[in-house]
Design a protein around this motif. Structure first.
Motif, mmCIF file in Angstrom:
data_model
loop_
_atom_site.group_PDB
_atom_site.id
_atom_site.type_symbol
_atom_site.label_atom_id
_atom_site.label_comp_id
_atom_site.label_asym_id
_atom_site.label_seq_id
_atom_site.Cartn_x
_atom_site.Cartn_y
_atom_site.Cartn_z
ATOM 1 N N GLN A 113 1.070 23.190 21.911
ATOM 2 C CA GLN A 113 0.237 22.162 21.293
ATOM 3 C C GLN A 113 0.629 21.933 19.832
ATOM 4 O O GLN A 113 0.857 20.792 19.404
ATOM 5 C CB GLN A 113 -1.223 22.592 21.379
ATOM 6 C CG GLN A 113 -2.215 21.624 20.777
ATOM 7 C CD GLN A 113 -3.602 22.233 20.702
ATOM 8 O OE1 GLN A 113 -3.815 23.191 19.966
ATOM 9 N NE2 GLN A 113 -4.537 21.705 21.465
ATOM 10 N N LEU A 124 -2.182 30.772 33.528
ATOM 11 C CA LEU A 124 -1.141 29.763 33.320
ATOM 12 C C LEU A 124 -0.836 29.012 34.611
ATOM 13 O O LEU A 124 -0.604 27.793 34.594
ATOM 14 C CB LEU A 124 0.134 30.419 32.777
ATOM 15 C CG LEU A 124 0.059 30.930 31.329
ATOM 16 C CD1 LEU A 124 1.354 31.656 30.963
ATOM 17 C CD2 LEU A 124 -0.195 29.772 30.368
ATOM 18 N N LEU A 184 -4.324 19.958 30.490
ATOM 19 C CA LEU A 184 -3.073 19.952 29.727
ATOM 20 C C LEU A 184 -2.981 18.709 28.850
ATOM 21 O O LEU A 184 -2.534 18.779 27.703
ATOM 22 C CB LEU A 184 -1.878 20.026 30.681
ATOM 23 C CG LEU A 184 -1.708 21.348 31.433
ATOM 24 C CD1 LEU A 184 -0.546 21.253 32.410
ATOM 25 C CD2 LEU A 184 -1.489 22.501 30.464
ATOM 26 N N LEU A 193 -0.180 28.162 25.206
ATOM 27 C CA LEU A 193 -0.514 26.737 25.203
ATOM 28 C C LEU A 193 -0.726 26.227 23.781
ATOM 29 O O LEU A 193 -0.332 25.100 23.456
ATOM 30 C CB LEU A 193 -1.768 26.499 26.036
ATOM 31 C CG LEU A 193 -1.621 26.688 27.542
ATOM 32 C CD1 LEU A 193 -2.972 26.544 28.235
ATOM 33 C CD2 LEU A 193 -0.633 25.681 28.128
ATOM 34 N N LYS A 196 -1.372 25.035 35.049
ATOM 35 C CA LYS A 196 -0.194 24.231 35.386
ATOM 36 C C LYS A 196 -0.565 23.084 36.313
ATOM 37 O O LYS A 196 0.025 21.997 36.258
ATOM 38 C CB LYS A 196 0.865 25.124 36.034
ATOM 39 C CG LYS A 196 2.134 24.385 36.435
ATOM 40 C CD LYS A 196 3.126 25.335 37.075
ATOM 41 C CE LYS A 196 4.376 24.600 37.514
ATOM 42 N NZ LYS A 196 5.345 25.527 38.173
#
Length: 244
Positions: free
Chosen positions: A109, A14, A24, A105, A18
């Motif tokens: 999403q 993570l 991302l 994630l 980031k």
């Protein structure tokens, strides 16, 4: 397995993601953009209400497959995996840490895509919102698990991407999205019945049709979860320390 090592792996992944703004953007932006395009390509609310829920599961599945396979392969080619596996780290610790990180994630999403679909795009959901979130999240996790498994057989990022047409596109053709499975030739039905994406689409169809948590939907959820767990275990078995 060690819970401490697993969560440490999750936090490391993570932290890396980031600072990877392009990944991302791919994870969250691409499924959202595809849903927006789909809405205005059809430009028919009734048709969008029928097909939209099924694609809410397919888009995260596809994106998570690509991102997970490449990210895991990059760990190996950069030597990070080699260094990690000299430590008291079980393969399942590593892959479960990845699964938890990408699972978080995937939750973000799915939440973003659902929020935009149900508000701006005006998706009229006849089924349960909770069931839709559950199946969409499981679909994203399935894509992640298959991506992790595919990365174990790839030596380069190009090879990892090539697994997408090999593993994903046949499922898209046979899952029942384009043409009902029950109307296919019997041998194609037999193949479709052992493909996980068939149950993902069937689950979304159930949610679109009724607000009840039917027995068929429960079976679909169980099959998707079983495929996800099996893919993670196989990924751990086939994970190699070296790529060359």
């Amino acid at each position: 397995m060690s819970a401490a090592i697993t969560f440490a792996t999750m936090r490391r992944i993570l932290a890396q993601l980031k600072h990877d703004h392009r990944t991302l953007a791919l994870l969250v932006g691409v499924p959202t953009l595809l849903m927006v395009l789909l809405r205005y390509v059809f430009d028919q609310p009734v048709l969008f209400d029928r097909i939209g829920p099924m694609l809410l599961g397919l888009f995260p599945f596809t994106v998570m497959f690509v991102v997970a396979s490449i990210a895991t392969l990059r760990e190996r080619t950069s030597g990070t995996l080699e260094r990690l596996m000299t430590m008291p780290l079980a393969k399942l610790d590593l892959l479960t840490g990845y699964a938890l990180a990408f699972g978080l994630l995937a939750l973000v999403q799915v939440a973003v895509v659902l929020a935009i679909s149900l508000t701006w795009l005006g998706l009229d959901l006849h089924g349960s919102l909770g069931s839709l979130i559950l199946v969409a999240l499981l679909d994203a996790l399935l894509g992640m698990a298959l991506g992790l498994l595919a990365s174990a057989f790839a030596r380069t990022e190009f090879q990892a991407v090539q697994f997408m047409p090999a593993l994903v596109l046949p499922q898209l053709l046979l899952c029942g999205l384009i043409y009902p499975r029950e109307k296919m030739a019997s041998w194609l039905q037999a193949i479709a019945d052992v493909l996980p994406l068939s149950y993902a689409v069937e689950g979304m169809q159930q949610i679109s049709a009724t607000p009840d948590f039917t027995g068929t939907l429960a079976l679909d959820v169980a099959v998707i979860a079983a495929f996800t767990i099996t893919s993670l275990v196989l990924g751990a078995i086939t994970l190699r320390r070296r790529t060359a």
